[in-house]
Design a protein around this motif. Structure first.
Motif, PDB file in Angstrom:
ATOM      1  N   PHE A  38       0.853  -1.184   0.000  1.00  0.00           N
ATOM      2  CA  PHE A  38       0.000   0.000   0.000  1.00  0.00           C
ATOM      3  C   PHE A  38       0.890   1.235   0.000  1.00  0.00           C
ATOM      4  CE2 PHE A  38      -2.542  -3.233   2.212  1.00  0.00           C
ATOM      5  CZ  PHE A  38      -3.762  -3.134   1.556  1.00  0.00           C
ATOM      6  N   PHE A  39       0.312   2.380  -0.357  1.00  0.00           N
ATOM      7  CA  PHE A  39       1.040   3.638  -0.251  1.00  0.00           C
ATOM      8  C   PHE A  39       1.072   4.120   1.194  1.00  0.00           C
ATOM      9  CE2 PHE A  39       0.366   3.515  -4.761  1.00  0.00           C
ATOM     10  CZ  PHE A  39       1.438   4.193  -5.302  1.00  0.00           C
ATOM     11  N   ASP A  40       0.046   3.787   1.964  1.00  0.00           N
ATOM     12  CA  ASP A  40       0.018   4.121   3.391  1.00  0.00           C
ATOM     13  C   ASP A  40      -0.523   2.908   4.138  1.00  0.00           C
ATOM     14  OD1 ASP A  40      -0.100   5.190   5.901  1.00  0.00           O
ATOM     15  OD2 ASP A  40      -1.213   6.998   5.341  1.00  0.00           O
ATOM     16  N   PRO A  64     -13.653   5.290   6.924  1.00  0.00           N
ATOM     17  CA  PRO A  64     -13.860   4.845   5.545  1.00  0.00           C
ATOM     18  C   PRO A  64     -14.035   5.960   4.528  1.00  0.00           C
ATOM     19  CG  PRO A  64     -15.808   4.408   6.897  1.00  0.00           C
ATOM     20  CD  PRO A  64     -14.713   4.806   7.831  1.00  0.00           C
ATOM     21  N   ASP A  65     -14.317   7.192   4.962  1.00  0.00           N
ATOM     22  CA  ASP A  65     -14.464   8.272   4.003  1.00  0.00           C
ATOM     23  C   ASP A  65     -13.110   8.908   3.654  1.00  0.00           C
ATOM     24  OD1 ASP A  65     -14.105   9.329   6.503  1.00  0.00           O
ATOM     25  OD2 ASP A  65     -15.572  10.939   6.271  1.00  0.00           O
ATOM     26  N   ASP A  66     -12.046   8.365   4.207  1.00  0.00           N
ATOM     27  CA  ASP A  66     -10.696   8.850   3.926  1.00  0.00           C
ATOM     28  C   ASP A  66     -10.064   7.901   2.920  1.00  0.00           C
ATOM     29  OD1 ASP A  66      -8.283  10.092   3.956  1.00  0.00           O
ATOM     30  OD2 ASP A  66      -7.727   9.491   5.986  1.00  0.00           O
ATOM     31  N   VAL A  67      -9.665   8.414   1.764  1.00  0.00           N
ATOM     32  CA  VAL A  67      -9.141   7.565   0.700  1.00  0.00           C
ATOM     33  C   VAL A  67      -7.937   8.237   0.045  1.00  0.00           C
ATOM     34  CG1 VAL A  67     -11.406   6.548   0.217  1.00  0.00           C
ATOM     35  CG2 VAL A  67     -10.632   8.546  -1.094  1.00  0.00           C
ATOM     36  N   LEU A  68      -7.143   7.422  -0.646  1.00  0.00           N
ATOM     37  CA  LEU A  68      -6.111   7.923  -1.546  1.00  0.00           C
ATOM     38  C   LEU A  68      -6.515   7.516  -2.953  1.00  0.00           C
ATOM     39  CD1 LEU A  68      -3.322   9.124  -2.255  1.00  0.00           C
ATOM     40  CD2 LEU A  68      -2.368   6.825  -1.880  1.00  0.00           C
ATOM     41  N   GLU A  69      -6.675   8.472  -3.831  1.00  0.00           N
ATOM     42  CA  GLU A  69      -7.022   8.184  -5.221  1.00  0.00           C
ATOM     43  C   GLU A  69      -5.754   7.773  -5.955  1.00  0.00           C
ATOM     44  OE1 GLU A  69      -7.858  10.928  -8.898  1.00  0.00           O
ATOM     45  OE2 GLU A  69      -9.641  10.904  -7.607  1.00  0.00           O
ATOM     46  N   LEU A  70      -5.715   6.530  -6.427  1.00  0.00           N
ATOM     47  CA  LEU A  70      -4.569   6.032  -7.173  1.00  0.00           C
ATOM     48  C   LEU A  70      -4.676   6.330  -8.661  1.00  0.00           C
ATOM     49  CD1 LEU A  70      -4.102   2.536  -5.486  1.00  0.00           C
ATOM     50  CD2 LEU A  70      -3.117   4.732  -4.829  1.00  0.00           C
ATOM     51  N   GLY A  71      -5.910   6.496  -9.146  1.00  0.00           N
ATOM     52  CA  GLY A  71      -6.079   6.778 -10.562  1.00  0.00           C
ATOM     53  C   GLY A  71      -7.535   6.986 -10.922  1.00  0.00           C
ATOM     54  N   LYS A  72      -7.768   7.484 -12.153  1.00  0.00           N
ATOM     55  CA  LYS A  72      -9.120   7.667 -12.689  1.00  0.00           C
ATOM     56  C   LYS A  72      -9.253   6.894 -13.987  1.00  0.00           C
ATOM     57  CE  LYS A  72     -11.107  11.839 -10.746  1.00  0.00           C
ATOM     58  NZ  LYS A  72     -11.749  13.152 -11.034  1.00  0.00           N
ATOM     59  N   ILE A  73     -10.361   6.173 -14.105  1.00  0.00           N
ATOM     60  CA  ILE A  73     -10.581   5.295 -15.247  1.00  0.00           C
ATOM     61  C   ILE A  73     -10.900   6.107 -16.498  1.00  0.00           C
ATOM     62  CG2 ILE A  73     -12.072   3.479 -16.164  1.00  0.00           C
ATOM     63  CD1 ILE A  73     -12.338   2.456 -13.269  1.00  0.00           C
ATOM     64  N   THR A  74     -10.205   5.777 -17.581  1.00  0.00           N
ATOM     65  CA  THR A  74     -10.392   6.466 -18.865  1.00  0.00           C
ATOM     66  C   THR A  74     -11.084   5.593 -19.905  1.00  0.00           C
ATOM     67  OG1 THR A  74      -8.156   5.777 -19.527  1.00  0.00           O
ATOM     68  CG2 THR A  74      -8.386   7.955 -18.504  1.00  0.00           C
ATOM     69  N   ASP A  75     -11.003   4.273 -19.753  1.00  0.00           N
ATOM     70  CA  ASP A  75     -11.684   3.324 -20.648  1.00  0.00           C
ATOM     71  C   ASP A  75     -12.277   2.214 -19.799  1.00  0.00           C
ATOM     72  OD1 ASP A  75     -10.898   4.014 -23.638  1.00  0.00           O
ATOM     73  OD2 ASP A  75      -9.075   4.267 -22.435  1.00  0.00           O
ATOM     74  N   TRP A  76     -13.486   1.773 -20.169  1.00  0.00           N
ATOM     75  CA  TRP A  76     -14.159   0.745 -19.373  1.00  0.00           C
ATOM     76  C   TRP A  76     -15.029  -0.102 -20.294  1.00  0.00           C
ATOM     77  CZ3 TRP A  76     -13.767  -0.692 -14.295  1.00  0.00           C
ATOM     78  CH2 TRP A  76     -14.769  -1.513 -13.780  1.00  0.00           C
ATOM     79  N   GLU A  77     -14.561  -1.297 -20.641  1.00  0.00           N
ATOM     80  CA  GLU A  77     -15.306  -2.229 -21.483  1.00  0.00           C
ATOM     81  C   GLU A  77     -15.324  -3.580 -20.770  1.00  0.00           C
ATOM     82  OE1 GLU A  77     -13.918  -2.414 -25.501  1.00  0.00           O
ATOM     83  OE2 GLU A  77     -13.402  -0.275 -25.554  1.00  0.00           O
ATOM     84  N   PRO A  78     -16.357  -3.860 -19.964  1.00  0.00           N
ATOM     85  CA  PRO A  78     -16.406  -5.102 -19.180  1.00  0.00           C
ATOM     86  C   PRO A  78     -16.156  -6.333 -20.041  1.00  0.00           C
ATOM     87  CG  PRO A  78     -18.153  -3.633 -18.495  1.00  0.00           C
ATOM     88  CD  PRO A  78     -17.525  -3.007 -19.703  1.00  0.00           C
ATOM     89  N   ILE A 231      11.222   7.536  13.311  1.00  0.00           N
ATOM     90  CA  ILE A 231      10.009   7.198  12.556  1.00  0.00           C
ATOM     91  C   ILE A 231      10.027   7.887  11.192  1.00  0.00           C
ATOM     92  CG2 ILE A 231       7.503   7.470  12.470  1.00  0.00           C
ATOM     93  CD1 ILE A 231       7.470   7.119  15.495  1.00  0.00           C
ATOM     94  N   HIS A 232       9.804   7.081  10.153  1.00  0.00           N
ATOM     95  CA  HIS A 232       9.766   7.592   8.794  1.00  0.00           C
ATOM     96  C   HIS A 232       8.683   6.837   8.036  1.00  0.00           C
ATOM     97  CE1 HIS A 232      12.593   4.207   8.993  1.00  0.00           C
ATOM     98  NE2 HIS A 232      12.208   3.911   7.761  1.00  0.00           N
ATOM     99  N   GLN A 233       8.304   7.344   6.902  1.00  0.00           N
ATOM    100  CA  GLN A 233       7.216   6.723   6.130  1.00  0.00           C
ATOM    101  C   GLN A 233       7.656   6.471   4.709  1.00  0.00           C
ATOM    102  OE1 GLN A 233       3.307   7.996   6.904  1.00  0.00           O
ATOM    103  NE2 GLN A 233       2.472   7.356   4.943  1.00  0.00           N
ATOM    104  N   HIS A 234       7.399   5.232   4.268  1.00  0.00           N
ATOM    105  CA  HIS A 234       7.617   4.847   2.871  1.00  0.00           C
ATOM    106  C   HIS A 234       6.550   3.823   2.532  1.00  0.00           C
ATOM    107  CE1 HIS A 234       9.750   4.377  -0.873  1.00  0.00           C
ATOM    108  NE2 HIS A 234       9.708   3.058  -0.740  1.00  0.00           N
ATOM    109  N   GLY A 235       5.300   4.317   2.429  1.00  0.00           N
ATOM    110  CA  GLY A 235       4.160   3.395   2.353  1.00  0.00           C
ATOM    111  C   GLY A 235       3.760   3.005   3.755  1.00  0.00           C
ATOM    112  N   TYR A 236       4.650   2.349   4.466  1.00  0.00           N
ATOM    113  CA  TYR A 236       4.437   2.012   5.872  1.00  0.00           C
ATOM    114  C   TYR A 236       5.197   3.013   6.733  1.00  0.00           C
ATOM    115  CZ  TYR A 236       8.958  -0.109   4.798  1.00  0.00           C
ATOM    116  OH  TYR A 236      10.238  -0.317   4.361  1.00  0.00           O
ATOM    117  N   ARG A 237       4.712   3.250   7.980  1.00  0.00           N
ATOM    118  CA  ARG A 237       5.453   4.057   8.958  1.00  0.00           C
ATOM    119  C   ARG A 237       6.244   3.098   9.840  1.00  0.00           C
ATOM    120  NH1 ARG A 237       2.892   6.814  12.931  1.00  0.00           N
ATOM    121  NH2 ARG A 237       4.472   8.444  13.050  1.00  0.00           N
ATOM    122  N   SER A 238       7.506   3.417  10.082  1.00  0.00           N
ATOM    123  CA  SER A 238       8.326   2.513  10.878  1.00  0.00           C
ATOM    124  C   SER A 238       9.528   3.238  11.453  1.00  0.00           C
ATOM    125  CB  SER A 238       8.804   1.332  10.015  1.00  0.00           C
ATOM    126  OG  SER A 238       9.700   1.788   9.011  1.00  0.00           O
TER     127      SER A 238
END
Length: 259
Positions: A38-40, A64-78, A231-238
């Motif tokens: 994950f990114f976080d 649950p209303d907190d999200v990270l947008e990874l991308g937006k769909i440009t083509d969708w053909e099921p 403590i530092h963050q690279h996807g995970y905090r550690s």
């Protein structure tokens, strides 16, 4: 220099429509909850793909209303393809679903946009989770355990192959030479490349997931642990510490859904 593109392909024993549904609707079922998937990772509770052009690919956090947008769909053909433009780097990704005699071939092509500089080519490491989940979906844990082991090798891919062949350890990600994750039940063993910073006597480390990383860090400091990195963050905090005999430990923030 950043690669111009990365391609990965898998074959699954289902038809393209089913493969498309599994990839998109069921992503939260087959996505492995590893510490660096994950990114976080400290806050991640789910992965989600919103259907249709304009839909978002999301890393969902708690609340649950907190999200990270990874991308937006440009083509969708099921049953055929979908594509999206990344929101976290300078790439676009196309996923094709092709009928073959044995079922379906799924091909992911992630490409650097013209003039782009930043690319996280992660699909080649995770796409193979889909057939593994289809074959073993009743046995594969959705959450990794709170204890993980990190091992350092001069050639992690060769080490992973040997560990798989000799000891039967199963892969949780692909053969990216920078890191490889193996599965032992609900636990993970992460293989990293040995660098000059690590001598032979320090070729392994223990990772432990804790509920409150900041409190744990303060407690370690107060009780005489030698802090190797704060403590530092690279996807995970550690953070990293050394015990009384020089063993290295990495303590990482647990995700809300971790058992």
């Amino acid at each position: 220099m950043t690669e111009a593109s990365a391609t990965a392909s898998i074959e699954v024993g289902v038809d393209p429509a089913t493969a498309f549904k599994v990839f998109t609707e069921d992503i939260d079922l087959w996505w492995v909850r590893g510490p660096i998937n994950f990114f976080d990772a400290a806050r991640a509770t789910a992965m989600q793909i919103e259907p249709g052009v304009g839909g978002r690919i999301l890393e969902v956090y708690s609340p649950p209303d907190d999200v990270l947008e990874l991308g937006k769909i440009t083509d969708w053909e099921p049953g055929a393809l979908f594509a999206y433009r990344s929101s976290v780097d300078d790439t676009e990704t196309r996923i094709d679903f092709e009928a073959i005699d044995e079922g379906c071939r799924v091909t992911v092509v992630q490409s650097l946009l013209p003039g782009g500089e930043k690319a996280f080519y992660f699909w080649r490491n995770v796409i193979h989770w889909i057939p593994e989940w289809l074959e073993r979906r009743h046995d594969v844990p959705r959450e990794a355990d709170r204890l993980a082991i990190a091992l350092y090798y001069e050639d992690p891919p060769a080490a992973a192959r040997w560990l798989h062949n000799a000891f039967g350890l199963e892969p949780w990600n692909g053969s990216d030479p920078s890191w490889i994750e193996l599965q032992v039940g609900s636990r993970s063993i992460m293989l990293f490349k040995l660098t000059e910073k690590r001598v032979a006597q320090l070729d392994h480390a223990v990772w432990v997931y804790v509920d409150d990383l900041d409190a744990h860090f303060a407690h370690s400091q107060e009780n005489g642990a030698k802090i190797l990195s704060e403590i530092h963050q690279h996807g995970y905090r550690s953070y990293d510490a050394e015990d009384l005999e020089g063993h290295h430990w990495t303590f990482t923030q647990a995700r809300p859904a971790m058992p």
